[in-house]
Every structure is written in C-alpha cells, then in structure tokens.
Design a protein around this motif. Sequence first.
Motif, PDB file in Angstrom:
ATOM      1  N   SER A 126       0.762  -1.440  -0.246  1.00 54.41           N
ATOM      2  CA  SER A 126      -0.119  -0.013   0.817  1.00 54.41           C
ATOM      3  C   SER A 126       1.245   1.183   0.231  1.00 54.41           C
ATOM      4  O   SER A 126       1.699   1.283   0.923  1.00 54.41           O
ATOM      5  N   LYS A 127       0.433   2.326  -0.911  1.00 55.32           N
ATOM      6  CA  LYS A 127       1.175   3.743  -0.897  1.00 55.32           C
ATOM      7  C   LYS A 127       0.194   4.914   0.102  1.00 55.32           C
ATOM      8  O   LYS A 127       1.415   5.518   0.387  1.00 55.32           O
ATOM      9  N   THR A 128      -0.642   4.023   0.749  1.00 53.44           N
ATOM     10  CA  THR A 128      -1.137   4.954   1.692  1.00 53.44           C
ATOM     11  C   THR A 128      -1.129   3.948   3.121  1.00 53.44           C
ATOM     12  O   THR A 128      -1.967   2.827   2.601  1.00 53.44           O
ATOM     13  N   TRP A 129      -0.803   4.886   3.903  1.00 54.37           N
ATOM     14  CA  TRP A 129      -0.962   4.343   5.507  1.00 54.37           C
ATOM     15  C   TRP A 129      -2.461   5.273   5.653  1.00 54.37           C
ATOM     16  O   TRP A 129      -1.949   6.584   6.192  1.00 54.37           O
ATOM     17  N   TYR A 130      -3.370   4.926   7.202  1.00 51.56           N
ATOM     18  CA  TYR A 130      -3.599   5.492   7.563  1.00 51.56           C
ATOM     19  C   TYR A 130      -3.645   5.779   9.166  1.00 51.56           C
ATOM     20  O   TYR A 130      -3.866   4.456   9.921  1.00 51.56           O
ATOM     21  N   LEU A 131      -3.166   6.597   9.545  1.00 52.24           N
ATOM     22  CA  LEU A 131      -2.615   6.514  11.291  1.00 52.24           C
ATOM     23  C   LEU A 131      -3.773   6.782  12.157  1.00 52.24           C
ATOM     24  O   LEU A 131      -4.716   8.545  11.522  1.00 52.24           O
ATOM     25  N   LYS A 132      -3.856   6.181  13.318  1.00 53.23           N
ATOM     26  CA  LYS A 132      -4.761   6.612  14.053  1.00 53.23           C
ATOM     27  C   LYS A 132      -4.364   6.575  15.367  1.00 53.23           C
ATOM     28  O   LYS A 132      -3.620   6.227  16.371  1.00 53.23           O
ATOM     29  N   ARG A 133      -3.884   7.753  15.758  1.00 52.45           N
ATOM     30  CA  ARG A 133      -2.992   8.231  16.927  1.00 52.45           C
ATOM     31  C   ARG A 133      -2.964   7.359  18.221  1.00 52.45           C
ATOM     32  O   ARG A 133      -4.099   6.828  19.033  1.00 52.45           O
ATOM     33  N   PRO A 134      -1.776   7.107  18.943  1.00 50.05           N
ATOM     34  CA  PRO A 134      -2.170   6.597  19.634  1.00 50.05           C
ATOM     35  C   PRO A 134      -2.555   6.739  21.105  1.00 50.05           C
ATOM     36  O   PRO A 134      -2.479   7.607  21.741  1.00 50.05           O
ATOM     37  N   GLU A 135      -3.231   4.999  22.102  1.00 51.02           N
ATOM     38  CA  GLU A 135      -3.709   6.193  23.263  1.00 51.02           C
ATOM     39  C   GLU A 135      -2.805   6.620  24.588  1.00 51.02           C
ATOM     40  O   GLU A 135      -1.912   6.449  24.648  1.00 51.02           O
ATOM     41  N   PRO A 136      -3.115   7.617  24.527  1.00 56.45           N
ATOM     42  CA  PRO A 136      -2.188   7.796  25.725  1.00 56.45           C
ATOM     43  C   PRO A 136      -2.499   7.447  27.353  1.00 56.45           C
ATOM     44  O   PRO A 136      -3.230   7.246  27.323  1.00 56.45           O
ATOM     45  N   PRO A 137      -1.859   7.147  27.970  1.00 57.76           N
ATOM     46  CA  PRO A 137      -1.924   6.488  29.637  1.00 57.76           C
ATOM     47  C   PRO A 137      -3.093   6.797  30.142  1.00 57.76           C
ATOM     48  O   PRO A 137      -2.651   7.973  30.525  1.00 57.76           O
ATOM     49  N   ARG A 138      -3.404   5.990  30.463  1.00 62.31           N
ATOM     50  CA  ARG A 138      -4.540   6.498  31.459  1.00 62.31           C
ATOM     51  C   ARG A 138      -4.681   6.387  32.456  1.00 62.31           C
ATOM     52  O   ARG A 138      -3.781   5.410  33.845  1.00 62.31           O
ATOM     53  N   VAL A 139      -5.392   7.713  33.789  1.00 63.24           N
ATOM     54  CA  VAL A 139      -4.324   7.078  34.834  1.00 63.24           C
ATOM     55  C   VAL A 139      -6.179   7.247  35.904  1.00 63.24           C
ATOM     56  O   VAL A 139      -7.554   7.374  35.522  1.00 63.24           O
ATOM     57  N   VAL A 140      -6.075   5.997  36.592  1.00 56.87           N
ATOM     58  CA  VAL A 140      -7.367   5.523  37.515  1.00 56.87           C
ATOM     59  C   VAL A 140      -8.410   6.423  38.312  1.00 56.87           C
ATOM     60  O   VAL A 140      -7.162   7.200  38.677  1.00 56.87           O
ATOM     61  N   GLY A 141      -8.968   7.550  37.687  1.00 59.50           N
ATOM     62  CA  GLY A 141     -10.131   7.639  38.077  1.00 59.50           C
ATOM     63  C   GLY A 141     -10.332   8.785  37.184  1.00 59.50           C
ATOM     64  O   GLY A 141     -10.850  10.393  37.830  1.00 59.50           O
ATOM     65  N   ALA A 142      -9.054   9.783  36.254  1.00 56.51           N
ATOM     66  CA  ALA A 142      -9.407  10.353  36.225  1.00 56.51           C
ATOM     67  C   ALA A 142     -10.069  10.932  34.945  1.00 56.51           C
ATOM     68  O   ALA A 142     -10.714  10.166  33.889  1.00 56.51           O
ATOM     69  N   PHE A 143     -10.400  12.344  34.435  1.00 53.49           N
ATOM     70  CA  PHE A 143     -11.542  12.574  33.449  1.00 53.49           C
ATOM     71  C   PHE A 143     -10.806  12.425  32.252  1.00 53.49           C
ATOM     72  O   PHE A 143      -9.660  13.104  32.451  1.00 53.49           O
TER      73      PHE A 143
END
Length: 210
Positions: free
Chosen positions: A59-76
Amino acid sequence: MKESKPGLNLLWERLSANRPDSVQPSDLVELGRIGEPYGVKGWINVHPHSGDNTALKQSKTWYLKRPEPPRVVGAFSSASAGESSDVAIAVGVVAARMHSGRLVAQLNGIDDRSQAELLKGAHVWVSRSSFPPLKKGEFYWVDLLGLRVLNREGVMLGLVIEVTDHGAHPILCLDAGEGLEERLIPFVPAYVDSVDLAERVISVDWQADY
C-alpha cells in the motif's frame, strides 16, 4: 488521563497538513501498530496483526490513528475532538520491507528518530480497496471475519471472530454461541471444503463435538 506525548499534536497537525484534501475511506481495515523506531532516519518497526503483511508492504498510503495516551485511574478524559483516535490521517509510505524477520517502514514526513518515537503505538489502517489481488483460492483474513461456518451436515458451528497464524497454518476462531467454548478449526484444504464470500459461508469437514 495524561496528555499525549509532548510534540505529538504538532506532528499530527503537520502530517495532516501534508494531505489536506485526503478523505478518510469508509473501508479502512486495521492491520497493525507502530512499534519502536528503527535506526536514526525516521524508519519505524511495525507489528502486523496478521502473519500476512502483503497489504501493508504494497500500500502506498497508510491511515494512522493516534496512540491512546496512558490512563490514570479515576481521571476524566480531556482529549479534544481533534485528538480522537477515530480520526485517521493519511500518510504516504516511502518504503516498507522486511528486515531480520521484522516489518520496517519509512513514512513521508517522518525524518528522524524523535519523530518516529512519537508514533509508537499508533494504529495502522489501510483501505480494503487497495489490497493487492489474490490468486484463486486465497483469502485475506479480514474477509473471513463474520462468516458463518457450516459442516457437511449443515450444522452451524459458529461465526468467525478471528484468524490466527501460529506458523504451521491459519486457524479459524469461531464464536460457537452463548455458554460454549471458542471453537478452533485449521484453515487448510483437508478441513475447508469451500469459502463463499458472496453468501458469507465457509463449508467445512468438521463435527460439532471435535
């Protein structure tokens, strides 16, 4: 939730600006994730979800979706709409090849190791319409997902929920129904009689009590 990696938003905006007129296809298929940088010139390691990485390499084109940032328990979550992992950006593939048993790639606009590091964990999607054509009797694993599996007696064995490859041969993983264990069937001619993509049915020589 922690914020994205420092510099990721700027990199994402710059990559998006490189393809401002790109429209996200409706037939995107996730084929892998980006791993550690490879070298110092912006190359990346890619971890395919399947043993068949033909579509990724060609494939000559990839579509990237950003990595999920680390989550902190209880954070919004404070992510904005522009940071949604559902928004894919189109990135040109300069080169993709195998090296020492690993898939490595160079993407347009990723010029050094620090930029490649920011992409670690990003999801790699490819348009299904851009997959290379296959020979008769060959199938892409993504086309098998959701197909019904019937044996020669017409007994419904389950729906394909995953295709794995442990080296010897691919294996169909079936959802056999509520309360039943996942059913595994080798995807080889000895057991698979036919695959009908139009009817979304796989016929097999397999019994429900195997």
